[in-house]
Scaffold this motif. Structure first.
Motif, mmCIF file in Angstrom:
data_model
loop_
_atom_site.group_PDB
_atom_site.id
_atom_site.type_symbol
_atom_site.label_atom_id
_atom_site.label_comp_id
_atom_site.label_asym_id
_atom_site.label_seq_id
_atom_site.Cartn_x
_atom_site.Cartn_y
_atom_site.Cartn_z
ATOM 1 N N THR A 1 -8.920 -9.443 -2.799
ATOM 2 C CA THR A 1 -7.654 -8.819 -3.295
ATOM 3 C C THR A 1 -7.432 -7.118 -2.380
ATOM 4 O O THR A 1 -6.252 -6.977 -2.113
ATOM 5 N N ARG A 2 -8.545 -6.685 -2.405
ATOM 6 C CA ARG A 2 -8.575 -5.378 -1.778
ATOM 7 C C ARG A 2 -8.145 -5.304 -0.401
ATOM 8 O O ARG A 2 -7.442 -4.651 -0.087
ATOM 9 N N GLU A 3 -8.982 -6.724 0.345
ATOM 10 C CA GLU A 3 -8.395 -6.641 1.807
ATOM 11 C C GLU A 3 -7.236 -7.240 1.884
ATOM 12 O O GLU A 3 -6.419 -6.632 3.091
ATOM 13 N N ASN A 4 -6.405 -7.815 1.070
ATOM 14 C CA ASN A 4 -5.018 -8.186 1.300
ATOM 15 C C ASN A 4 -4.337 -6.942 1.178
ATOM 16 O O ASN A 4 -3.337 -6.811 1.685
ATOM 17 N N ARG B 1 -5.136 -3.817 1.698
ATOM 18 C CA ARG B 1 -5.360 -3.029 2.674
ATOM 19 C C ARG B 1 -4.510 -3.436 4.082
ATOM 20 O O ARG B 1 -4.048 -2.557 4.488
ATOM 21 N N ARG B 2 -4.561 -4.707 4.317
ATOM 22 C CA ARG B 2 -3.624 -5.169 5.090
ATOM 23 C C ARG B 2 -2.324 -4.914 5.107
ATOM 24 O O ARG B 2 -1.514 -4.623 6.050
ATOM 25 N N LEU B 3 -1.476 -5.011 3.942
ATOM 26 C CA LEU B 3 -0.457 -4.633 3.417
ATOM 27 C C LEU B 3 -0.138 -3.212 3.652
ATOM 28 O O LEU B 3 1.037 -2.492 4.068
ATOM 29 N N LEU B 4 -1.098 -2.493 3.326
ATOM 30 C CA LEU B 4 -0.884 -0.960 3.605
ATOM 31 C C LEU B 4 -0.962 -0.372 4.843
ATOM 32 O O LEU B 4 -0.049 0.246 5.123
ATOM 33 N N ARG B 5 -1.749 -1.224 5.653
ATOM 34 C CA ARG B 5 -1.601 -0.574 7.120
ATOM 35 C C ARG B 5 -0.482 -1.220 7.893
ATOM 36 O O ARG B 5 -0.040 -0.559 8.828
ATOM 37 N N GLN B 6 0.229 -2.385 7.378
ATOM 38 C CA GLN B 6 1.459 -2.703 7.743
ATOM 39 C C GLN B 6 2.662 -1.921 7.401
ATOM 40 O O GLN B 6 3.773 -2.229 7.849
ATOM 41 N N GLY B 7 2.493 -1.127 6.373
ATOM 42 C CA GLY B 7 3.735 -0.200 5.774
ATOM 43 C C GLY B 7 4.441 -0.973 4.805
ATOM 44 O O GLY B 7 5.584 -0.473 4.360
ATOM 45 N N ALA B 8 4.001 -1.996 4.338
ATOM 46 C CA ALA B 8 4.729 -2.957 3.434
ATOM 47 C C ALA B 8 4.893 -2.247 2.042
ATOM 48 O O ALA B 8 5.690 -2.603 1.425
ATOM 49 N N LEU B 9 3.814 -1.118 1.855
ATOM 50 C CA LEU B 9 3.722 -0.574 0.307
ATOM 51 C C LEU B 9 4.162 0.928 0.386
ATOM 52 O O LEU B 9 4.073 1.406 -0.601
ATOM 53 N N ASP B 10 4.695 1.216 1.589
ATOM 54 C CA ASP B 10 5.013 2.738 1.627
ATOM 55 C C ASP B 10 5.796 3.182 0.619
ATOM 56 O O ASP B 10 5.816 4.202 0.132
ATOM 57 N N GLN B 11 6.851 2.195 0.051
ATOM 58 C CA GLN B 11 7.859 2.977 -0.837
ATOM 59 C C GLN B 11 7.423 2.572 -2.388
ATOM 60 O O GLN B 11 8.115 3.034 -3.143
ATOM 61 N N ARG B 12 6.588 2.171 -2.562
ATOM 62 C CA ARG B 12 6.145 1.736 -3.942
ATOM 63 C C ARG B 12 5.389 3.237 -4.490
ATOM 64 O O ARG B 12 4.874 3.982 -3.832
#
Length: 444
Positions: free
Chosen positions: A152-155, A157-168
């Motif tokens: 879960t943490r690694e998933n 991390r991947r979303l974070l590096r892709q910028g998918a979570l930037d607006q949360r």
């Protein structure tokens, strides 16, 4: 000082030419002074400490490039640089800033400069730590009191590096900066401003840092965490040592308005404050002494001092002989001509024409300056300087602002398009102002 090895005096002058028009004698003088610092570093043995910098006095009217030459030189040398005005200091025994605050301020600037460099050096590690703190915040609280699975943490991390979570938006804890306690004013021999900082630092060390809970978007939280981690990773002792060495070996102090404290200058520095007294207070700092700062004692023996003044009323020979002797190099800067104004408008990398073109391009307005338009601007600036007070190249700022006032005001409401700034346009906008001496005096 290793950065200076590739810069010969000729190369230093060439670099200054990219930003400053004319004044070749002043450029040569500062280029030699800068190169001599590198030369001193190559001298071995005790003689190195005996070689003192050759301080400079720049003589010339306002707006001809004195401050800019010193500022660009310091930037080229990556040296701590401080500009002060001699008329702001008072003789010992009077309320006001004492001359030793020059060195304290220079040291503070050097500490800030080195701190930023050290933060950039540890930026990669700080970003890694910031990422881990972000993941902890995103995964908090754990489900049923159990740590989250590694996948879960690694998933995340991947979303974070892709910028998918930037607006949360998430809740995070950040250390509060400043606010270590109540402020006290202490009058001491060091000066109120220095002891105020020391007392605040003392309280900051005794009281625990408070954590403040904030809600922000992930992108902003990443930056906040990275800045906090970088500050934590920086070794303050190393910063202090590097800053001290940089100030003592490559610091540059630019003392403006030196003529105002000369005996022949007009007016007093303050009520009943002796101009000669300020000179005598400056003398030990310029000739070499040790100044106590909150970062430790600073020796001024090898700091380069560049002084400047118009010297219309007073002359360098009106300074006390001891201070004159500490500024062995004198260079005179010439008044700027119409031809100089033309070059200033278009040649330097930070030329005014380029600045205004880029500023108004953000609104969709394209400025096209023709050669005759630039020539007309230079002619008007030179004429106004002759008829009124000569303020040098600063007159170009006044003239340009007045010339482009309507375009600047209307640009957001106009459709994108080109505006030709030719000689006819310049004369139409500014001709009447130049012809009327009263208007010139008040508006240009």
């Amino acid at each position: 000082m290793s950065e200076l090895r590739s810069f010969t005096p000729r190369e230093i002058v060439s670099e200054l030419d990219r930003y400053i028009v004319g004044q070749r004698d002043a450029k040569r003088a500062v280029a030699i002074a800068l190169r001599n610092r590198w030369r001193r570093q190559q001298v071995s043995g005790e003689l190195r400490e005996e070689i003192a910098p050759k301080n400079i006095i720049m003589i010339g009217p306002t707006g001809v490039g004195k401050t800019e030459i010193a500022r660009r030189l310091a930037k080229l040398a990556q040296a701590p640089f401080l500009k002060v005005e001699a008329s702001k200091f008072t003789e010992v025994g009077y309320v006001g800033r004492d001359v030793e605050s020059i060195i304290r301020d220079l040291m503070s600037l050097a500490v800030n400069m080195v701190t930023e460099e050290e933060k950039r050096r540890v930026q990669a590690k700080a970003q890694e730590s910031a990422e881990e703190r972000l993941l902890d915040a995103l995964l908090s609280p754990p489900i049923a009191g159990e740590p989250p699975p590694a996948e879960t943490r690694e998933n995340l991390r991947r979303l974070l590096r892709q910028g998918a979570l930037d607006q949360r938006e998430i809740d995070i804890e950040l250390s509060e900066s400043g606010g270590a306690g109540p402020m006290f004013s202490l009058f001491t021999s060091q000066g109120v401003e220095e002891m105020g900082v020391q007392f605040r630092d003392l309280l900051g060390g005794l009281l625990p840092r408070k954590a403040k809970r904030r809600r922000m978007k992930v992108a902003a939280a990443r930056e906040a965490f990275a800045a906090e981690e970088a500050a934590r990773l920086v070794d303050e002792e190393r910063v202090r040592e590097l800053a001290l060495e940089r100030v003592e070996q490559s610091g540059i102090v630019f003392i403006d308005e030196l003529d105002k404290i000369a005996a022949g200058g007009g007016g007093k520095v303050g009520p009943d404050v002796s101009r000669e007294g300020v000179q005598r207070d400056l003398l030990p700092i310029v000739e070499g002494s040790t100044v106590q700062t909150k970062y430790g004692p600073v020796r001024t023996d090898h700091i380069l001092f560049i002084a400047a003044g118009a010297f219309h009323v007073a002359k360098p020979s009106d300074l006390i002989p001891e201070l004159q002797g500490r500024f062995p190099i004198r260079v005179e800067l010439s008044n700027l001509t119409r031809e100089d104004f033309e070059r200033i408008l278009s040649e330097p990398r930070n030329a005014l024409v380029r600045q205004y073109r880029e500023l108004l391009a953000t609104e969709g307005a394209e400025l096209e300056f023709t050669d005759d338009g630039v020539a007309a601007l230079a002619e008007i600036a030179a004429t106004v300087n002759e008829r009124t007070e000569n303020i040098g190249a600063r007159r170009l700022h006044t003239v340009m602002e007045k010339l482009l006032e309507e375009i600047s005001f209307d640009a957001p409401d106009l459709a994108p398009g080109a505006h030709c700034i030719d000689g006819a346009f310049v004369r139409k906008r500014l001709g009447d102002l130049v012809r009327d001496d009263d208007l010139s005096r008040f508006i240009l």
